[in-house]
Design a protein around this motif. Structure first.
Motif, PDB file in Angstrom:
ATOM      1  N   ALA A   1      39.335-118.046  12.592  1.00 57.51           N
ATOM      2  CA  ALA A   1      40.624-118.619  12.987  1.00 57.51           C
ATOM      3  C   ALA A   1      41.616-117.507  13.321  1.00 57.51           C
ATOM      4  O   ALA A   1      42.366-117.607  14.303  1.00 57.51           O
ATOM      5  CB  ALA A   1      41.167-119.507  11.876  1.00 57.51           C
ATOM      6  N   MET A   2      41.609-116.417  12.535  1.00 57.67           N
ATOM      7  CA  MET A   2      42.521-115.318  12.806  1.00 57.67           C
ATOM      8  C   MET A   2      42.143-114.572  14.076  1.00 57.67           C
ATOM      9  O   MET A   2      43.016-114.127  14.833  1.00 57.67           O
ATOM     10  CB  MET A   2      42.537-114.359  11.616  1.00 57.67           C
ATOM     11  CG  MET A   2      43.599-113.275  11.714  1.00 57.67           C
ATOM     12  SD  MET A   2      45.278-113.921  11.940  1.00 57.67           S
ATOM     13  CE  MET A   2      45.550-114.705  10.353  1.00 57.67           C
ATOM     14  N   ALA A   3      40.846-114.436  14.335  1.00 56.57           N
ATOM     15  CA  ALA A   3      40.405-113.797  15.578  1.00 56.57           C
ATOM     16  C   ALA A   3      40.935-114.559  16.788  1.00 56.57           C
ATOM     17  O   ALA A   3      41.363-113.959  17.785  1.00 56.57           O
ATOM     18  CB  ALA A   3      38.885-113.717  15.622  1.00 56.57           C
ATOM     19  N   GLN A   4      40.924-115.873  16.691  1.00 58.66           N
ATOM     20  CA  GLN A   4      41.464-116.706  17.763  1.00 58.66           C
ATOM     21  C   GLN A   4      42.975-116.514  17.880  1.00 58.66           C
ATOM     22  O   GLN A   4      43.524-116.404  18.983  1.00 58.66           O
ATOM     23  CB  GLN A   4      41.130-118.180  17.494  1.00 58.66           C
ATOM     24  CG  GLN A   4      41.685-119.154  18.511  1.00 58.66           C
ATOM     25  CD  GLN A   4      41.067-118.990  19.889  1.00 58.66           C
ATOM     26  OE1 GLN A   4      39.918-118.536  20.003  1.00 58.66           O
ATOM     27  NE2 GLN A   4      41.803-119.342  20.925  1.00 58.66           N
ATOM     28  N   THR A   5      43.655-116.454  16.743  1.00 62.19           N
ATOM     29  CA  THR A   5      45.114-116.305  16.734  1.00 62.19           C
ATOM     30  C   THR A   5      45.555-115.025  17.420  1.00 62.19           C
ATOM     31  O   THR A   5      46.478-115.023  18.246  1.00 62.19           O
ATOM     32  CB  THR A   5      45.645-116.322  15.285  1.00 62.19           C
ATOM     33  OG1 THR A   5      45.385-117.598  14.704  1.00 62.19           O
ATOM     34  CG2 THR A   5      47.144-116.050  15.235  1.00 62.19           C
ATOM     35  N   VAL A   6      44.899-113.901  17.098  1.00 66.10           N
ATOM     36  CA  VAL A   6      45.329-112.599  17.630  1.00 66.10           C
ATOM     37  C   VAL A   6      44.620-112.220  18.921  1.00 66.10           C
ATOM     38  O   VAL A   6      44.931-111.184  19.517  1.00 66.10           O
ATOM     39  CB  VAL A   6      45.136-111.478  16.577  1.00 66.10           C
ATOM     40  CG1 VAL A   6      45.941-111.766  15.322  1.00 66.10           C
ATOM     41  CG2 VAL A   6      43.663-111.267  16.237  1.00 66.10           C
ATOM     42  N   GLY A   7      43.665-113.051  19.364  1.00 67.39           N
ATOM     43  CA  GLY A   7      42.949-112.749  20.600  1.00 67.39           C
ATOM     44  C   GLY A   7      42.029-111.553  20.472  1.00 67.39           C
ATOM     45  O   GLY A   7      41.987-110.688  21.357  1.00 67.39           O
ATOM     46  N   ALA A   8      41.289-111.479  19.370  1.00 67.80           N
ATOM     47  CA  ALA A   8      40.402-110.334  19.134  1.00 67.80           C
ATOM     48  C   ALA A   8      39.262-110.301  20.146  1.00 67.80           C
ATOM     49  O   ALA A   8      38.685-111.333  20.494  1.00 67.80           O
ATOM     50  CB  ALA A   8      39.838-110.395  17.716  1.00 67.80           C
ATOM     51  N   ASP A   9      38.946-109.097  20.620  1.00 71.11           N
ATOM     52  CA  ASP A   9      37.821-108.903  21.538  1.00 71.11           C
ATOM     53  C   ASP A   9      36.511-108.712  20.780  1.00 71.11           C
ATOM     54  O   ASP A   9      35.430-108.893  21.349  1.00 71.11           O
ATOM     55  CB  ASP A   9      38.067-107.670  22.411  1.00 71.11           C
ATOM     56  CG  ASP A   9      39.316-107.811  23.263  1.00 71.11           C
ATOM     57  OD1 ASP A   9      39.343-108.713  24.117  1.00 71.11           O
ATOM     58  OD2 ASP A   9      40.255-107.026  23.055  1.00 71.11           O
ATOM     59  N   GLY A  10      36.604-108.313  19.522  1.00 68.83           N
ATOM     60  CA  GLY A  10      35.420-108.081  18.714  1.00 68.83           C
ATOM     61  C   GLY A  10      35.829-107.918  17.267  1.00 68.83           C
ATOM     62  O   GLY A  10      37.017-107.938  16.925  1.00 68.83           O
ATOM     63  N   ALA A  11      34.824-107.769  16.398  1.00 71.99           N
ATOM     64  CA  ALA A  11      35.098-107.635  14.962  1.00 71.99           C
ATOM     65  C   ALA A  11      34.255-106.510  14.377  1.00 71.99           C
ATOM     66  O   ALA A  11      33.121-106.273  14.817  1.00 71.99           O
ATOM     67  CB  ALA A  11      34.795-108.937  14.236  1.00 71.99           C
TER      68      ALA A  11
END
Length: 420
Positions: free
Chosen positions: A348-358
């Motif tokens: 959910a946080m990756a979606q919020t901040v627009g992450a390209d990868g983890a």
């Protein structure tokens, strides 16, 4: 040897023969580092400079005024301590500062030589070794929680026995529910009574409401910043990510931390469009690994958009019910319960901040993180989020592999950039 290596070696050597002098030297070094940051830290953002100073000041206080020290585990709510003018010092923060001083190795060896297993988290081993050598000040008492690892239940009980001081432990149920919140809130009320017994000062309920309200405002400001983070270029570094963990845990509730969160939000709101890749970081950052530190330092190529050690405490709660609000932070933490909860919150946080990868950092000794790593990678990649599992240690230089870690992150970035 460079200056920091020389300093670390001197602290380690002095701790064997004169731990009080070693502590005084360490305190002087931390003070000098604070002055250096004020003078030479102009490349950092204003919020990162504020963050450095407030965490550094907290660590100096713990060494310079040990009579007010209370040893805490990272997730322990500390608003009641702040109200009584006590200094919470955490296992993770103290060990990180020793590692940053390049002084951690003697204390790791000390702990292992006395039977502490190699597989225990290095934060805890450094902490125990520093106590055994007399470097770490004796606390007035100890507060801890069962969140988020089994090391907490062992280390702080051991420390209480070692120092011969009272210990209050908060038990956080595995399942998240209103009943669990009530159960933990009841324990927090008991913790308040414990504090009153130890200090002779009752907890001021009105002041506690105001302190917890400040904590809630602080995390709400951070949440707003994360929501505005998508597509923004916010330059920082690995060390600041570690300091954020301190600010949003054992320093949470202080006015300075709220001011920091407000400044960070302003910087995010006015930040230019991102030019580099935005990453979601899981767990602690190995800030001591020089090639990685250089890769992320004020980099336009890659930035950490969010770290789950920082956003972990964002929970909706009613501050007019302070014990319940603090309990909700523990019970509904993504570090509590099954690994899937942490994974879902991260997605959910990756979606919020627009992450390209983890990057999922597998800190040696952290069973909670290691156990969820492959589950996390599988779920992230099924959701379209490329993920690197990176092995290492957040504060033990003896772990090695610095060059390999940097090479793997470089290769991962090349994949994200489409250059491989």
């Amino acid at each position: 040897m460079n200056l920091i290596e020389t300093f670390g070696a001197k602290v380690g050597a002095l701790s064997e023969t004169n731990p009080q002098r070693a502590r005084a030297l360490l305190s002087a070094g931390f003070r000098a580092n604070g002055v250096k940051n004020k003078v030479a830290g102009k490349k950092a953002t204003k919020s990162d400079r504020m963050l450095f100073q407030l965490v550094n000041h907290a660590m100096v206080d713990c060494l310079a005024n040990p009579q007010q020290n209370v040893m805490v585990s990272l997730f322990t709510p500390c608003e009641m301590l702040h109200l009584q003018g006590l200094h919470p010092y955490s296992c993770e923060a103290f060990s990180s500062y020793l590692s940053g001083s390049m002084a951690e190795q003697p204390f790791l060896r000390q702990a292992e030589d006395t039977g502490i297993p190699n597989s225990l988290c290095s934060y805890h081993k450094i902490f125990i070794g520093a106590a055994q050598r007399g470097l770490m000040p004796k606390p007035r008492f100890i507060l801890s929680t069962s969140l988020a690892c089994d090391a907490n239940t062992l280390t702080f009980r051991h420390m209480a026995e070692f120092y011969g001081v009272p210990h209050f432990a908060l038990d956080v149920p595995f399942e998240s529910s209103p009943q669990a919140v009530d159960y933990v809130a009841g324990q927090l009320r008991q913790m308040g009574q414990f504090l009153a017994q130890q200090t002779g000062i009752p907890v001021d309920e009105g002041e506690l409401v105001r302190a917890v309200a400040r904590s809630q405002r602080t995390m709400a400001l951070f949440q707003r910043g994360l929501e505005k983070r998508r597509g923004k270029q916010v330059l920082s570094d690995l060390t600041s990510e570690l300091f954020r963990t301190a600010a949003f845990h054992f320093l949470l509730g202080l006015p300075e931390v709220e001011r920091y969160a407000r400044q960070l939000l302003r910087e995010i709101e006015t930040a230019p469009p991102a030019r580099g890749k935005q990453l979601l970081w899981i767990h602690t950052t190995p800030y001591w690994v020089a090639p990685l530190r250089q890769l992320f330092a004020q980099s336009t190529r890659v930035q950490i958009a969010a770290c789950d050690m920082s956003y972990e405490g964002i929970v909706e709660a009613d501050p007019t019910k302070p014990y319940e609000a603090m309990a909700r932070r523990l019970v509904y933490s993504p570090f509590n319960g099954p690994a899937q909860r942490r994974i879902d919150r991260a997605l959910a946080m990756a979606q919020t901040v627009g992450a390209d990868g983890a990057i999922w950092f597998c800190h040696w000794g952290c069973k909670h993180t290691l156990g969820g790593a492959r589950l996390g990678k599988k779920r992230f990649e099924e959701a379209g989020l490329p993920t690197l599992l990176l092995d290492g240690d957040s504060c033990d230089r003896g772990f090695g592999g610095e060059g390999q870690a940097a090479t793997r992150v470089e290769a991962f970035l090349e994949v994200l950039e489409g250059t491989r």
